[in-house]
Design a protein around this motif. Structure first.
Motif, short mmCIF file in Angstrom:
data_model
loop_
_atom_site.label_atom_id
_atom_site.label_comp_id
_atom_site.label_asym_id
_atom_site.label_seq_id
_atom_site.Cartn_x
_atom_site.Cartn_y
_atom_site.Cartn_z
N MET A 150 47.89 42.46 36.30
CA MET A 150 47.40 43.44 35.41
C MET A 150 47.26 43.18 34.16
SD MET A 150 49.37 46.75 37.12
CE MET A 150 50.87 45.49 37.60
N GLY A 151 47.68 41.82 33.56
CA GLY A 151 47.04 41.42 32.22
C GLY A 151 45.52 41.20 32.09
N ILE A 152 44.93 41.33 33.23
CA ILE A 152 43.29 41.20 33.52
C ILE A 152 43.14 42.63 33.55
CG2 ILE A 152 41.39 40.25 34.84
CD1 ILE A 152 42.37 38.38 32.93
N THR A 153 43.39 43.33 34.30
CA THR A 153 42.64 44.49 34.79
C THR A 153 43.06 45.71 33.83
OG1 THR A 153 44.48 45.03 36.42
CG2 THR A 153 42.58 43.88 37.19
N GLN A 154 44.34 45.89 33.22
CA GLN A 154 44.62 46.94 32.36
C GLN A 154 44.19 46.95 30.98
OE1 GLN A 154 48.99 47.34 32.88
NE2 GLN A 154 48.49 48.72 34.71
N HIS A 155 42.67 46.97 30.87
CA HIS A 155 41.98 46.88 29.57
C HIS A 155 40.83 47.80 29.67
CE1 HIS A 155 44.36 43.47 27.71
NE2 HIS A 155 44.52 42.72 28.96
N SER A 157 38.08 46.71 29.23
CA SER A 157 37.15 45.45 29.51
C SER A 157 37.74 44.86 30.91
CB SER A 157 37.20 44.24 28.49
OG SER A 157 38.31 43.81 28.30
N GLY A 158 38.41 45.53 31.68
CA GLY A 158 39.23 44.88 33.01
C GLY A 158 38.17 44.72 33.94
N THR A 159 37.10 45.49 34.14
CA THR A 159 36.05 45.03 35.17
C THR A 159 35.40 43.77 34.73
OG1 THR A 159 35.70 47.19 35.92
CG2 THR A 159 33.91 45.79 36.27
N ASP A 160 35.04 43.67 33.31
CA ASP A 160 34.42 42.55 32.74
C ASP A 160 35.14 41.25 33.04
OD1 ASP A 160 32.01 43.86 32.06
OD2 ASP A 160 32.67 44.25 30.10
N ASN A 161 36.47 41.48 32.74
CA ASN A 161 37.47 40.35 32.80
C ASN A 161 37.34 39.82 34.28
OD1 ASN A 161 38.33 40.68 30.42
ND2 ASN A 161 40.09 41.81 30.92
N VAL A 162 37.55 40.73 35.38
CA VAL A 162 37.17 40.33 36.56
C VAL A 162 36.11 39.51 37.00
CG1 VAL A 162 37.40 41.01 39.26
CG2 VAL A 162 39.14 42.00 37.51
N ASN A 163 34.86 40.07 36.35
CA ASN A 163 33.65 39.55 36.65
C ASN A 163 33.47 38.11 35.98
OD1 ASN A 163 32.48 41.65 38.02
ND2 ASN A 163 31.52 42.64 36.47
N ALA A 164 34.13 37.98 34.77
CA ALA A 164 33.99 36.58 34.30
C ALA A 164 34.92 35.56 34.94
CB ALA A 164 34.67 36.88 32.80
N ILE A 165 36.21 36.26 35.74
CA ILE A 165 36.87 35.06 36.51
C ILE A 165 35.91 34.87 37.81
CG2 ILE A 165 38.45 35.10 38.14
CD1 ILE A 165 40.32 36.85 36.29
N ALA A 166 35.24 35.68 38.21
CA ALA A 166 34.32 35.50 39.38
C ALA A 166 33.37 34.41 38.87
CB ALA A 166 33.72 36.84 39.99
N ASN A 167 32.65 34.62 37.87
CA ASN A 167 31.49 33.64 37.58
C ASN A 167 32.06 32.34 37.29
OD1 ASN A 167 29.72 35.76 36.88
ND2 ASN A 167 30.40 36.22 34.79
N LEU A 168 33.34 32.10 36.96
CA LEU A 168 34.07 30.69 36.80
C LEU A 168 33.99 30.26 38.10
CD1 LEU A 168 34.87 29.20 34.21
CD2 LEU A 168 37.44 30.12 34.77
N ALA A 169 34.55 30.79 39.19
CA ALA A 169 34.76 30.20 40.45
C ALA A 169 33.39 30.11 41.20
CB ALA A 169 35.56 31.36 41.36
N LEU A 170 32.39 30.86 40.83
CA LEU A 170 30.99 30.73 41.36
C LEU A 170 30.37 29.32 40.66
CD1 LEU A 170 29.40 34.15 41.58
CD2 LEU A 170 30.39 33.00 43.34
N GLU A 523 43.91 51.05 29.40
CA GLU A 523 44.39 49.93 28.43
C GLU A 523 45.65 49.91 28.05
OE1 GLU A 523 41.35 47.33 26.36
OE2 GLU A 523 41.79 49.01 24.64
N LEU A 524 46.53 49.68 29.11
CA LEU A 524 47.95 49.38 28.80
C LEU A 524 48.35 48.16 28.10
CD1 LEU A 524 49.22 50.98 32.32
CD2 LEU A 524 49.35 52.08 30.34
N LYS A 525 47.61 47.36 28.01
CA LYS A 525 47.95 46.07 27.55
C LYS A 525 47.53 45.62 26.03
CE LYS A 525 49.50 44.63 31.57
NZ LYS A 525 50.99 44.87 31.66
#
Length: 544
Positions: A150-155, A157-170, A523-525
């Motif tokens: 949740m340090g990634i999702t509870q923002h 920008s949480g969806t953008d954070n997850v998308n940026a992680i997916a970009n790095l893996a791809l 945005e709890l974080k």
């Protein structure tokens, strides 16, 4: 990104961690919040794996890290885009994987061009050499896993954070192979199972979307009713709807929003405005204290069914003891309520419910109670002969080629200023659990970790004239709490940390209820606070 993470599930298995060359942990205090997973990581490190940790605090896993990216809260997109740019500039990307299995690469490449190491350092506070080192480690490996919570999702920008992680893996091809993937670690034992079973407002079981006519027709036939064609409200949207008078009744099952939702004052006002509040739980929580009716539920050891854990493993739960007093199993309560509301359900057991799930979602079709008695099975498991799936996407992605997603960095909704000069982030500690409704009733845990605290850096403590253990008031634009200061070299200058477990100093009195536009996650974080010293006094009474 949605094309990869329809389920939000780990793409790997926990067992696979030991075979990874690089482990990238971002937004996760893994050793304290997921110690079983952390122990697997430590085994991998002892076997030669390299660990990257991105976290505003020096969490326990940083002791074992090759590099610690101590970023400012809410700057994850800038960090991840910066790592991606380094990988591109140094030619570390997996060009074959990109060409064969992805799309949208060129447009995305242009979007990360501005995220130079110098620019990323200015935004995140991470020294450029640390960024380069982390990017080279991750980019050079084809057996690398990313782990986040949740340090990634509870923002916002949480969806953008997850998308940026997916970009790095791809970009590196670190997905769809053994020992490489993207792994969101679930916060409770059956969060994955609840989502899999359709406990989300926009999907039926198996992440089948309610607005798709063919999907809706399938479930309408199975359940014998006409189902609505639009998604319901998320939990955060329900609070807004209650405040506005559009939602007049609420059924809260196994949740404690008074303690765990952002901006507690707003949550309390919304719940008190309801015409009817029903709470179903195993203890009289802070939310249950407000309820018009409380239904006592059975705990895990007092019921039967299945759990699906963070690695997609379906596990059989068998009743060990009878529920106390008037407590009843959740399935019994739900069926009785449904009958009284005019829709009789005819399930003779939890096993029958599970069989229905398998008939409506092919990923569970091959799993049965008889098989589960021999051990857990990971979905997808489409046939009774199938062994289960250790890692996802071996044969490609279910919706064709996933696209790289352009994500721009935006700061948190609320930043420090002259009146509130510090940035607050929140989380858990090792000894307490979530809202504390269970762990705070355990005397040995309370004796060791029963008092709330605010963690801050020596530099901030010195500037404020604070001593270790001094009573302070932490205030935001929404409220204030009083608790003791814990001065720690693990804290970053300008950033303070409060654990979420303590009702007598509830962190969500302070937190911001700004939402991610897509997922509606709060945005709890990240929010702005100030700290003031209070006169010394005796130790605060512990517990409830």
């Amino acid at each position: 990104m949605a094309t990869i993470f329809g389920s939000g599930a780990m793409t790997n298995s926990i067992r696979e961690i030991e075979g990874m060359e690089v482990i990238f942990v971002i937004g996760s205090n893994t050793k304290e919040t997921h110690p079983v997973v952390a122990n697997r990581m430590l085994k991998a490190i002892r076997g030669g794996a390299k660990l990257i940790v991105a976290d505003p605090r020096r969490v326990p896993m940083t002791r074992f890290a090759e590099v610690h990216l101590q970023l400012r809260p809410g700057t994850d997109v800038a960090l991840l885009n910066g790592m991606a740019r380094v990988i591109l500039k140094e030619g570390l990307q997996n060009q074959h994987f990109i060409a064969e299995r992805t799309q949208g690469f060129q447009d995305w490449c242009r979007s990360v061009e501005e995220f130079t190491p110098q620019y990323v350092e200015k935004i995140t506070g991470v020294p450029r050499q640390d960024l380069l080192r982390a990017a080279r480690l991750y980019g050079s490996s084809r057996r690398a896993g990313i782990f986040y919570t949740m340090g990634i999702t509870q923002h916002t920008s949480g969806t953008d954070n997850v998308n940026a992680i997916a970009n790095l893996a791809l970009l590196t091809g670190n997905i769809g192979t053994p020992h490489a993937g993207i792994n969101p670690l679930r916060g409770q034992n059956n969060v994955q199972g609840a989502c899999d079973a359709g406990c989300l407002p926009n999907v039926y079981p198996g992440y089948q979307r309610v607005e798709v006519p063919q999907v809706r027709e399938k479930f309408s036939r199975a359940w014998g009713v006409e189902l609505p064609g639009r998604p319901g409200l998320t939990s955060t949207e329900m609070i807004e709807a209650a405040l506005e008078g559009h939602l007049r009744g609420m059924y809260v099952m196994g949740e404690n929003p008074v303690l765990t939702d952002p901006y507690q004052g707003k949550t309390l006002k919304a719940l008190k405005q309801l015409d009817f509040l029903l709470v179903q739980d195993i203890f009289l929580t802070e939310t249950a204290e407000l309820a018009h009716v409380v239904l006592p539920a059975a705990c895990f050891a007092e019921k039967e069914g299945t759990f699906i854990n963070t690695e997609r493993k379906v596990q059989l739960l068998q009743k060990a003891v009878e529920p106390p007093g008037q407590a009843r199993q959740d399935l019994w309560i739900l069926q009785e309520l449904s009958r009284l509301l005019g829709y009789p359900m005819h399930y003779g057991s939890a096993e029958e419910v599970f069989e229905e799930l398998g008939s409506l979602w092919p990923a569970l079709a091959g799993i049965s109670y008889s098989r589960l008695r021999q051990g857990g099975i990971q979905w997808p498991c489409p046939t009774r002969e199938h062994p289960g799936t250790e890692y996802l996407y071996r044969s490609g992605f279910p919706r064709g080629k996933p696209s790289f997603t352009v994500v721009n960095w935006n700061p948190p909704a609320e930043l420090p200023d002259e009146d509130y000069p510090l940035l607050l982030t929140t989380g858990r500690n090792l000894f307490q659990y979530h809202g504390g409704s269970m762990t705070r009733r355990v005397a040995p845990i309370e004796a060791h970790a029963g008092e709330p605290y605010v963690e801050l850096s020596p530099e901030d403590a010195q500037a404020l004239g604070l001593r270790q253990g001094q009573v302070v008031r932490v205030s935001s634009r929404r409220g204030s709490v009083e608790l003791r200061a814990r001065i720690s070299r693990g804290a970053q200058k300008g950033v303070v940390f409060l654990p979420m477990h303590y009702r007598e100093a509830c962190v969500n009195v302070l937190t911001n209820d700004a939402l991610d536009a897509y997922a509606k996650t709060p945005e709890l974080k990240a929010c702005a606070v100030r700290i003031e010293a209070l006169p010394q006094r005796g130790r605060r009474r512990r517990g409830k």
